[in-house]
Design a protein around this motif. Structure first.
Motif, mmCIF file in Angstrom:
data_model
loop_
_atom_site.group_PDB
_atom_site.id
_atom_site.type_symbol
_atom_site.label_atom_id
_atom_site.label_comp_id
_atom_site.label_asym_id
_atom_site.label_seq_id
_atom_site.Cartn_x
_atom_site.Cartn_y
_atom_site.Cartn_z
ATOM 1 N N LEU A 173 0.865 -1.183 0.000
ATOM 2 C CA LEU A 173 0.000 0.000 0.000
ATOM 3 C C LEU A 173 0.900 1.231 0.000
ATOM 4 O O LEU A 173 1.720 1.411 0.899
ATOM 5 N N VAL A 174 0.778 2.050 -1.043
ATOM 6 C CA VAL A 174 1.596 3.249 -1.158
ATOM 7 C C VAL A 174 0.743 4.467 -0.814
ATOM 8 O O VAL A 174 -0.284 4.695 -1.447
ATOM 9 N N SER B 214 0.498 -6.375 2.727
ATOM 10 C CA SER B 214 1.601 -6.933 3.516
ATOM 11 C C SER B 214 2.646 -5.896 3.921
ATOM 12 O O SER B 214 3.456 -6.152 4.799
ATOM 13 N N VAL B 215 2.627 -4.752 3.271
ATOM 14 C CA VAL B 215 3.580 -3.712 3.663
ATOM 15 C C VAL B 215 3.058 -2.352 3.190
ATOM 16 O O VAL B 215 2.392 -2.254 2.165
ATOM 17 N N PRO C 221 4.292 -4.245 8.649
ATOM 18 C CA PRO C 221 5.524 -3.506 8.340
ATOM 19 C C PRO C 221 5.195 -2.181 7.646
ATOM 20 O O PRO C 221 4.460 -2.167 6.664
ATOM 21 N N ILE C 222 5.714 -1.084 8.195
ATOM 22 C CA ILE C 222 5.481 0.231 7.595
ATOM 23 C C ILE C 222 6.826 0.906 7.321
ATOM 24 O O ILE C 222 7.633 1.086 8.232
ATOM 25 N N GLY D 222 11.825 -5.656 0.210
ATOM 26 C CA GLY D 222 12.296 -7.030 0.398
ATOM 27 C C GLY D 222 12.744 -7.273 1.826
ATOM 28 O O GLY D 222 12.399 -8.273 2.449
ATOM 29 N N GLY D 223 13.499 -6.316 2.361
ATOM 30 C CA GLY D 223 14.031 -6.449 3.719
ATOM 31 C C GLY D 223 12.940 -6.547 4.767
ATOM 32 O O GLY D 223 12.928 -7.469 5.581
ATOM 33 N N VAL D 224 11.973 -5.621 4.731
ATOM 34 C CA VAL D 224 10.960 -5.638 5.798
ATOM 35 C C VAL D 224 10.004 -6.828 5.632
ATOM 36 O O VAL D 224 9.576 -7.405 6.630
ATOM 37 N N VAL D 225 9.709 -7.195 4.402
ATOM 38 C CA VAL D 225 8.820 -8.346 4.209
ATOM 39 C C VAL D 225 9.501 -9.621 4.708
ATOM 40 O O VAL D 225 8.909 -10.413 5.433
#
Ligand code: ATP
Ligand code: MG
Length: 359
Positions: A239-240, A282-283, A310-311, A349-352
């Motif tokens: 979600l942007v 998911s982010v 994750p935000i 990629g990192g936070v997911v």
């Protein structure tokens, strides 16, 4: 600049671009990278650019910077490195330290001056500073202890005492094309890392810059940023939330190219609505500065709905400034605008990956 850099790199990626347009676009990219660089130097000088510190091993960082050094120095300048193995870590922002290394090395190369030949040496080592050492170094502003020393020396023109007295002043330059921001930024960055810098020079004898940065423990090897894999496209829905149309459009193109599904909101209010409607997000990539509901307010409400979501917070301001709004709340990551598509994909990629590992 996110809009400029992002869109230009997208068009550059397209296979049916004609050569003359490619050239012009590459010029756009170079020019906006230079503008971004200028902004970074000014923010660094003001002590406002610091973001994202982690455990850094200085010798590895110098090695990673080596390629860049060779491309930025004239062919007549030899680079000599002597890098200590097994250095203690420092808690630092790697991209800012790279900025320090590059600014010192470029100055060293310019002091030698084409077409003359000479050597720039880059050394790293560990050193212990006692009470008397720190008193002598920095009028007692440093604490005694273990420090990592970065030394950049050159066989260039050296400096007069009058020049030496002013080198850290912003906009002080003796060069035709100089901006006089290099060392001002270096000093800002070193201060914000609680370190100090020493200079030794004499006309005709070259110069030596010594940067001392406080060491932290010898920690486990940190994961390098580039080692973070891009997220597997399956089941990632982003979600942007950004009020700027151009940022949304660019981000959409970047995410779509990677096969990542995305939803877009132009305000915090709309973002919240989408988050409630779509349970499979998911982010979130959340802009800080928006009219109406601000980024930090939207952040709080989103975490109320989905505490473990994750935000990633994004802003044109540096992390340390932005994070004042988030004291005590757990921001998953921060990305500074303008960002490249690769940086964005890596962040996501990192936070997911982390949030999935935590499940
Ligand atoms: N290694 C060096 N040898 C001799 N003089 C130096 C060296 N490093 C810096 N100086 C002097 O300090 C001045 C300021 O350096 P600084 O890096 O801040 O600005 P600049 O190199 O002139 O411009 P910019 O880095 O913004 O392109 C230089 O113009 C030069 O006179
Ligand atoms: Mg410079």
């Amino acid at each position: 600049m996110t809009g400029i850099l992002g869109n230009a790199s997208l068009v550059l990626d397209s296979p049916d671009l004609i050569a003359s347009d490619r050239e012009k676009l590459e010029f756009v990219v170079t020019a906006s990278e230079r503008a971004a660089d200028l902004t970074r130097q000014m923010l660094a000088y003001a002590g406002k650019g610091r973001y994202e510190t982690r455990a850094v091993e200085l010798s590895s960082l110098v090695r990673e910077t080596a390629d860049l050094m060779h491309t930025l120095l004239p062919k007549t300048v030899r680079v000599h490195t002597e890098l200590a193995d097994d250095l203690p870590w420092i808690e630092a922002d790697p991209s800012q330290l790279q900025q320090v290394i590059m600014n010192l090395v470029i100055n060293a190369g310019e002091a030698i001056g084409e077409p003359r030949s000479g050597t720039v040496s880059v050394h790293t080592r560990e050193c212990t500073l006692g009470e008397s050492d720190v008193a002598a170094l920095d009028r007692g502003e440093l604490a005694p202890g273990t420090y990592i020393l970065l030394e950049v020396t050159d066989t260039g023109c050296g400096m007069t005492p009058e020049v030496l007295a002013r080198i850290f002043d912003p906009f002080f330059t003796t060069k035709f094309t100089g901006r006089g921001l290099g060392l001002a930024a270096v000093l800002g960055i070193i201060k914000s890392h609680r370190g100090t810098i020493q200079v030794q020079t004499a006309v005709g004898q070259g110069s030596g810059f010594r940067v001392y940065l406080p060491a932290t423990a010898r920690a486990a090897r940190p994961v390098s940023e580039s080692a973070v894999p891009a997220p597997a496209a399956d089941n990632v829905r982003v979600l942007v939330v950004d009020d700027e149309e151009v940022v949304r459009a660019t981000t959409r193109a970047v995410l779509e190219r990677r096969g990542l599904e995305a939803l877009f909101a132009a305000s915090g209010e709309e973002g919240l609505r989408l988050l409630t409607e779509h349970k499979d997000i998911s982010v979130v990539l959340l802009d800080m500065m928006m009219p109406g509901m601000s980024g930090d307010e939207a952040f709080k409400r989103m975490r109320e709905i989905r505490p473990d979501l994750p935000i990633i917070v994004s802003s044109g301001y540096g992390e340390s400034q932005v994070m004042q709004y988030f004291l005590g709340s757990n921001v998953s990551a921060f990305i500074q605008k303008p960002y490249t598509s690769a940086a964005l994909i890596q962040k996501i990629g990192g936070v997911v990956a982390r949030s999935r590992a935590a499940v």
